[in-house]
Design an enzyme around this catalytic site. Structure first.
Site, PDB file in Angstrom:
ATOM      1  N   SER A   1       8.425   1.679  22.499  1.00  0.00           N
ATOM      2  CA  SER A   1       8.292   0.939  21.359  1.00  0.00           C
ATOM      3  C   SER A   1       9.048  -0.412  21.569  1.00  0.00           C
ATOM      4  O   SER A   1      10.477  -0.341  21.760  1.00  0.00           O
ATOM      5  CB  SER A   1       9.017   1.810  20.250  1.00  0.00           C
ATOM      6  OG  SER A   1       8.166   2.769  19.681  1.00  0.00           O
TER       7      SER A   1
ATOM      8  N   HIS B   1       3.560  -0.811  19.768  1.00  0.00           N
ATOM      9  CA  HIS B   1       3.000  -0.088  21.222  1.00  0.00           C
ATOM     10  C   HIS B   1       1.687  -0.813  21.447  1.00  0.00           C
ATOM     11  O   HIS B   1       0.775  -0.774  20.613  1.00  0.00           O
ATOM     12  CB  HIS B   1       2.747   1.264  21.121  1.00  0.00           C
ATOM     13  CG  HIS B   1       4.203   2.116  21.314  1.00  0.00           C
ATOM     14  ND1 HIS B   1       4.345   2.573  22.494  1.00  0.00           N
ATOM     15  CD2 HIS B   1       5.027   2.541  20.489  1.00  0.00           C
ATOM     16  CE1 HIS B   1       5.470   3.281  22.447  1.00  0.00           C
ATOM     17  NE2 HIS B   1       5.927   3.408  21.004  1.00  0.00           N
TER      18      HIS B   1
ATOM     19  N   HIS C   1       2.387  10.003  22.048  1.00  0.00           N
ATOM     20  CA  HIS C   1       3.268  10.797  21.596  1.00  0.00           C
ATOM     21  C   HIS C   1       2.881  12.013  20.671  1.00  0.00           C
ATOM     22  O   HIS C   1       1.745  11.950  20.357  1.00  0.00           O
ATOM     23  CB  HIS C   1       4.243  10.129  20.452  1.00  0.00           C
ATOM     24  CG  HIS C   1       4.618   8.671  20.925  1.00  0.00           C
ATOM     25  ND1 HIS C   1       4.041   7.556  20.743  1.00  0.00           N
ATOM     26  CD2 HIS C   1       6.010   8.497  21.380  1.00  0.00           C
ATOM     27  CE1 HIS C   1       4.962   6.577  21.065  1.00  0.00           C
ATOM     28  NE2 HIS C   1       5.854   7.061  21.324  1.00  0.00           N
TER      29      HIS C   1
ATOM     30  N   TYR D   1       3.811  13.343  18.343  1.00  0.00           N
ATOM     31  CA  TYR D   1       3.792  13.346  16.739  1.00  0.00           C
ATOM     32  C   TYR D   1       2.510  12.787  16.248  1.00  0.00           C
ATOM     33  O   TYR D   1       2.042  12.697  15.243  1.00  0.00           O
ATOM     34  CB  TYR D   1       5.045  12.559  16.193  1.00  0.00           C
ATOM     35  CG  TYR D   1       5.149  11.200  16.692  1.00  0.00           C
ATOM     36  CD1 TYR D   1       4.320  10.100  16.165  1.00  0.00           C
ATOM     37  CD2 TYR D   1       6.183  10.755  17.617  1.00  0.00           C
ATOM     38  CE1 TYR D   1       4.367   8.878  16.621  1.00  0.00           C
ATOM     39  CE2 TYR D   1       6.403   9.367  18.016  1.00  0.00           C
ATOM     40  CZ  TYR D   1       5.621   8.596  17.503  1.00  0.00           C
ATOM     41  OH  TYR D   1       5.706   7.021  17.774  1.00  0.00           O
ATOM     42  N   GLU D   2       1.657  12.208  17.192  1.00  0.00           N
ATOM     43  CA  GLU D   2       0.238  11.540  16.910  1.00  0.00           C
ATOM     44  C   GLU D   2      -0.775  12.729  16.803  1.00  0.00           C
ATOM     45  O   GLU D   2      -1.857  12.439  16.615  1.00  0.00           O
ATOM     46  CB  GLU D   2       0.051  10.484  17.905  1.00  0.00           C
ATOM     47  CG  GLU D   2       0.896   9.230  17.737  1.00  0.00           C
ATOM     48  CD  GLU D   2       0.484   8.315  19.141  1.00  0.00           C
ATOM     49  OE1 GLU D   2      -0.331   7.623  18.880  1.00  0.00           O
ATOM     50  OE2 GLU D   2       1.284   8.234  19.932  1.00  0.00           O
TER      51      GLU D   2
ATOM     52  N   ALA E   1      12.686   3.637  23.429  1.00  0.00           N
ATOM     53  CA  ALA E   1      13.783   3.081  22.261  1.00  0.00           C
ATOM     54  C   ALA E   1      14.522   4.475  21.735  1.00  0.00           C
ATOM     55  O   ALA E   1      13.553   5.625  21.779  1.00  0.00           O
ATOM     56  CB  ALA E   1      12.917   2.683  21.171  1.00  0.00           C
TER      57      ALA E   1
ATOM     58  N   MET F   1      11.871  10.409  20.932  1.00  0.00           N
ATOM     59  CA  MET F   1      10.539  11.315  20.716  1.00  0.00           C
ATOM     60  C   MET F   1       9.534  10.988  21.727  1.00  0.00           C
ATOM     61  O   MET F   1       8.392  11.068  21.532  1.00  0.00           O
ATOM     62  CB  MET F   1       9.964  10.723  19.460  1.00  0.00           C
ATOM     63  CG  MET F   1      10.829  10.968  18.251  1.00  0.00           C
ATOM     64  SD  MET F   1       9.913  10.149  16.618  1.00  0.00           S
ATOM     65  CE  MET F   1      11.302  10.038  15.736  1.00  0.00           C
ATOM     66  N   SER F   2      10.051  10.829  22.976  1.00  0.00           N
ATOM     67  CA  SER F   2       9.265  10.399  24.114  1.00  0.00           C
ATOM     68  C   SER F   2       9.545  10.923  25.509  1.00  0.00           C
ATOM     69  O   SER F   2      10.731  11.619  25.571  1.00  0.00           O
ATOM     70  CB  SER F   2       8.585   9.067  24.133  1.00  0.00           C
ATOM     71  OG  SER F   2       9.848   8.218  24.607  1.00  0.00           O
TER      72      SER F   2
ATOM     73  N   ASN G   1      19.105   1.833  17.535  1.00  0.00           N
ATOM     74  CA  ASN G   1      19.832   1.965  16.290  1.00  0.00           C
ATOM     75  C   ASN G   1      21.034   3.150  16.535  1.00  0.00           C
ATOM     76  O   ASN G   1      20.883   3.846  17.705  1.00  0.00           O
ATOM     77  CB  ASN G   1      18.879   2.391  15.350  1.00  0.00           C
ATOM     78  CG  ASN G   1      18.068   3.844  15.625  1.00  0.00           C
ATOM     79  OD1 ASN G   1      17.161   3.530  16.436  1.00  0.00           O
ATOM     80  ND2 ASN G   1      18.523   4.838  15.200  1.00  0.00           N
TER      81      ASN G   1
ATOM     82  N   HIS H   1      11.559   2.359  11.324  1.00  0.00           N
ATOM     83  CA  HIS H   1      10.913   1.850  12.702  1.00  0.00           C
ATOM     84  C   HIS H   1      10.997   0.226  12.816  1.00  0.00           C
ATOM     85  O   HIS H   1      10.902  -0.242  13.978  1.00  0.00           O
ATOM     86  CB  HIS H   1       9.423   2.315  12.646  1.00  0.00           C
ATOM     87  CG  HIS H   1       8.726   2.030  13.751  1.00  0.00           C
ATOM     88  ND1 HIS H   1       9.244   2.517  15.051  1.00  0.00           N
ATOM     89  CD2 HIS H   1       7.564   1.345  14.039  1.00  0.00           C
ATOM     90  CE1 HIS H   1       8.132   2.285  15.977  1.00  0.00           C
ATOM     91  NE2 HIS H   1       7.114   1.295  15.208  1.00  0.00           N
TER      92      HIS H   1
HETATM   93  N1  HPA Z   1      16.018   8.954  16.658  1.00  0.00           N
HETATM   94  C1  HPA Z   1      14.619   9.342  17.340  1.00  0.00           C
HETATM   95  N2  HPA Z   1      13.948   8.472  17.666  1.00  0.00           N
HETATM   96  C2  HPA Z   1      14.283   7.250  17.690  1.00  0.00           C
HETATM   97  C3  HPA Z   1      15.298   6.682  17.144  1.00  0.00           C
HETATM   98  C4  HPA Z   1      16.137   7.612  16.517  1.00  0.00           C
HETATM   99  O1  HPA Z   1      17.275   7.452  15.847  1.00  0.00           O
HETATM  100  N3  HPA Z   1      15.595   5.474  17.308  1.00  0.00           N
HETATM  101  C5  HPA Z   1      14.493   5.016  18.175  1.00  0.00           C
HETATM  102  N4  HPA Z   1      13.748   6.090  18.332  1.00  0.00           N
END
Ligand code: HPA
Length: 277
Positions: free
Chosen positions: A30, A61, A85, A87-88, A115, A213-214, A237, A249
């Site tokens: 990301s 992406h 991903h 989640y898609e 990320a 998530m990847s 973050n 996001h």
């Molecule tokens: N959690 C899950 N996936 C992420 C995060 C997060 O805080 N930041 C970037 N991808």
């Protein structure tokens, strides 16, 4: 039915018809796709054109494969700009497909980037983290299903999933670029909702330094086919409850964009060293 072997063979043959395979690839997470734009003498192949590749549906992406030379270097690399991903709503086979395709296209080593939210309180947003190991909490595994021995073993060892020599080369690259790099364990979840603070506290107890998530499913597929693996997370973050900030996001994309040049420099130096190793 998606046949992993047949689809990766078809996709790799398509790529072979387009260009000579590089030995090293990187998968850009990301907001990290800008690295692909630094390659010279580059050919861009949209994912839509590659058999069984999914176009990217996530903001931040891109959805293309770029093959070209690292700046001022004769090292050729493949950059997967954008990934699929769970989640898609995609299957594990679809998620593993680009990695398997790269291996069938005669790749040797692959660096996954992503990320991630920082769980380790020593981290700050904008830090880069060398992935030393992972925890797969997606509840899925790309090796489930009918076993095809030509993809590799059924039961694969994951003790050294992240190649130790590649880890050392990334660490040395960071030192030679004067870039601070954290080292840690990446934990992956299904998503796409971010975590609750209670979940994040529990992942900390499990030994995770960052959450995302990847990556983990791709790493499992890569190890099965014998690719050497490296991983770098961009801590975009702090994970939920670690700081008072709420998650979005947009923040993920903003931080990734802020560290873009440091990230590109680290990746360039690392891939140069990995290709030469
Ligand atoms: N959690 C899950 N996936 C992420 C995060 C997060 O805080 N930041 C970037 N991808």
């Amino acid at each position: 039915m998606f046949d992993p072997k047949k689809s990766a063979t078809e996709a790799s043959q398509y790529l072979l018809s387009k260009c000579k395979p590089p030995s090293v690839a990187v998968v850009l997470g990301s907001g990290l796709g800008a690295f692909g734009d630094t390659l010279s003498d580059c050919i861009t192949i949209p994912y839509e054109e590659i058999p069984y590749f999914e176009p990217s549906h996530v903001k931040g992406h891109a959805g293309s494969l770029k093959v070209g030379y690292l700046p001022s270097s004769n090292t050729r690399v493949a950059a997967f700009c954008g990934r699929s991903h769970l989640y898609e709503g995609l299957s594990v086979e679809q998620i593993a497909h680009p990695t398997r395709t790269f291996s069938f296209w005669v790749g040797k080593a692959i660096v996954f980037t992503n990320a991630a939210g920082g769980i380790n309180p020593q981290y700050t947003p904008g830090d880069l983290m060398l992935i030393q190991d992972h925890i797969n909490l997606t509840g899925r595994n790309p090796l489930v299903g009918a076993h095809n021995n030509s993809l590799g073993a059924r039961f694969i060892d994951m003790t050294h999933a992240y190649d130790e020599e590649i880890q050392a080369l990334i660490q040395q690259s960071a030192a030679s670029n004067n870039t601070k790099i954290q080292r840690g364990v990446y934990l992956s979840l299904l998503g796409p909702s971010y975590e609750t603070p209670a979940e994040v506290r529990s992942y900390k107890v499990l030994g995770a330094d960052a959450v995302g998530m990847s990556t983990v499913l791709e790493v499992i597929a890569a190890r099965q086919v014998g690719l050497r693996v490296g991983g770098i997370s961009c801590i975009t973050n702090m994970a939920a409850g670690i700081s008072v900030e709420l998650l979005s996001h947009d923040e993920v994309k903003e931080t990734a964009s802020r560290v873009k040049s440091t990230f590109i420099e680290l990746l360039t130096e690392s891939l140069k060293r990995i290709a030469a190793s």
